[in-house]
Write a protein that holds these residues in place. Sequence first.
Motif, PDB file in Angstrom:
ATOM      1  N   ASP B  39     100.890  51.388  38.449  1.00 26.60           N
ATOM      2  CA  ASP B  39     100.611  52.782  38.814  1.00 26.60           C
ATOM      3  C   ASP B  39     101.607  53.748  38.167  1.00 26.60           C
ATOM      4  O   ASP B  39     101.471  54.960  38.289  1.00 26.60           O
ATOM      5  N   ASP B  40     102.597  53.220  37.471  1.00 26.98           N
ATOM      6  CA  ASP B  40     103.566  54.090  36.811  1.00 26.98           C
ATOM      7  C   ASP B  40     103.186  54.256  35.338  1.00 26.98           C
ATOM      8  O   ASP B  40     103.088  53.267  34.597  1.00 26.98           O
ATOM      9  N   SER B  41     102.995  55.500  34.899  1.00 22.81           N
ATOM     10  CA  SER B  41     102.481  55.719  33.535  1.00 22.81           C
ATOM     11  C   SER B  41     103.498  55.354  32.459  1.00 22.81           C
ATOM     12  O   SER B  41     103.119  54.959  31.358  1.00 22.81           O
ATOM     13  N   VAL B  42     104.810  55.475  32.771  1.00 23.79           N
ATOM     14  CA  VAL B  42     105.845  55.096  31.791  1.00 23.79           C
ATOM     15  C   VAL B  42     105.739  53.591  31.523  1.00 23.79           C
ATOM     16  O   VAL B  42     105.680  53.148  30.373  1.00 23.79           O
ATOM     17  N   ASN B  43     105.693  52.815  32.612  1.00 26.71           N
ATOM     18  CA  ASN B  43     105.586  51.358  32.462  1.00 26.71           C
ATOM     19  C   ASN B  43     104.303  50.957  31.765  1.00 26.71           C
ATOM     20  O   ASN B  43     104.295  50.090  30.891  1.00 26.71           O
ATOM     21  N   ASP B  72     104.509  46.556  43.482  1.00 22.51           N
ATOM     22  CA  ASP B  72     104.572  47.666  44.436  1.00 22.51           C
ATOM     23  C   ASP B  72     103.704  48.832  44.027  1.00 22.51           C
ATOM     24  O   ASP B  72     104.090  49.643  43.205  1.00 22.51           O
TER      25      ASP B  72
END
Lengths: 156, 139
Positions: B39-43, B72
């Motif tokens: 859900d994290d765009s950087v990752n 998570d």
Amino acid sequence: MDGVAQLQKQLVDFTDSLFQEGFLDEQFNQLQQLQDESNPDFVVEVVSLFFEDSERLLNELAKALEQKTIDFRKVDAHVHQFKGSSSSIGAQRVQKVCIAFRNYCEEQNIEGVKPWHRCLKCLQQVKLEYSLVKNKLETLFKIEKQLIAAGGSIPT
Amino acid sequence: MSSTNTENWMKDIGVVDLTGVGGGSTSAATKITALVVDDDSVNQTIHSKMLENLGIQNQVETIFDLILMDMDMPVMNGIEATRKLREMGVRSIIAGVSTCTRDEREQKEFMEAGLDDFQEKPLTTPKLVSILHKLNKKC
């Protein structure tokens, strides 16, 4: 020393200092190694994405800590995300203050209500480390841009 | 990452033709598809680029060889997502990618939900290569 060589030295010295002072870690190297001719601005793009996300997260955190009753699970979720993205780009000092912040949030869940000003202090530390690394990275990119404009190439 | 490193990794996981028949192209090699769930765009950007550099496309509507599953996520966590995918009959390699969970029980639960592998964040290309080795063993 001609202009290009001078800029190259400035870049190398500045980058070294960022690693030595703990602003960046090995993960930043991994990021640089992903950049190639097909995606020559990859690092700048990912770091810009990180800056956007970080600013949003810091706003959310500030809002969450302004509430009458603090939802520590929400605070923890935001800090966790910030820890994750800072770790992915190698922003080591930001990651470390996020870890400290989360440890404190965990305590909150077990022991009940504690003074919220400690939470605010954690947030201030995160904001500080974030603004420091943002400043450093923007400087790094500026030197790189100058080097390329002068006809040089970034040393690998 | 020198191009030699990347080439070696690609040979290692079989996406590059080793026999030389295809003239060093990918035509005689294995084609691997993957899905990044985070859900994290950087990752997500970083993980997708790592895969792309290894010649693996991040695809949505095909049968995937590999799924990278973050633990998570606020709406549905990685454990539930993995369980659901297995229930749906997904037989892809699912690799959990997460920060070191403080609770060993949680990590065990994550594995038992149907993971084939688990790697701690931050993800690096060598870690990704070690996950991809599982593909050759599963086939």
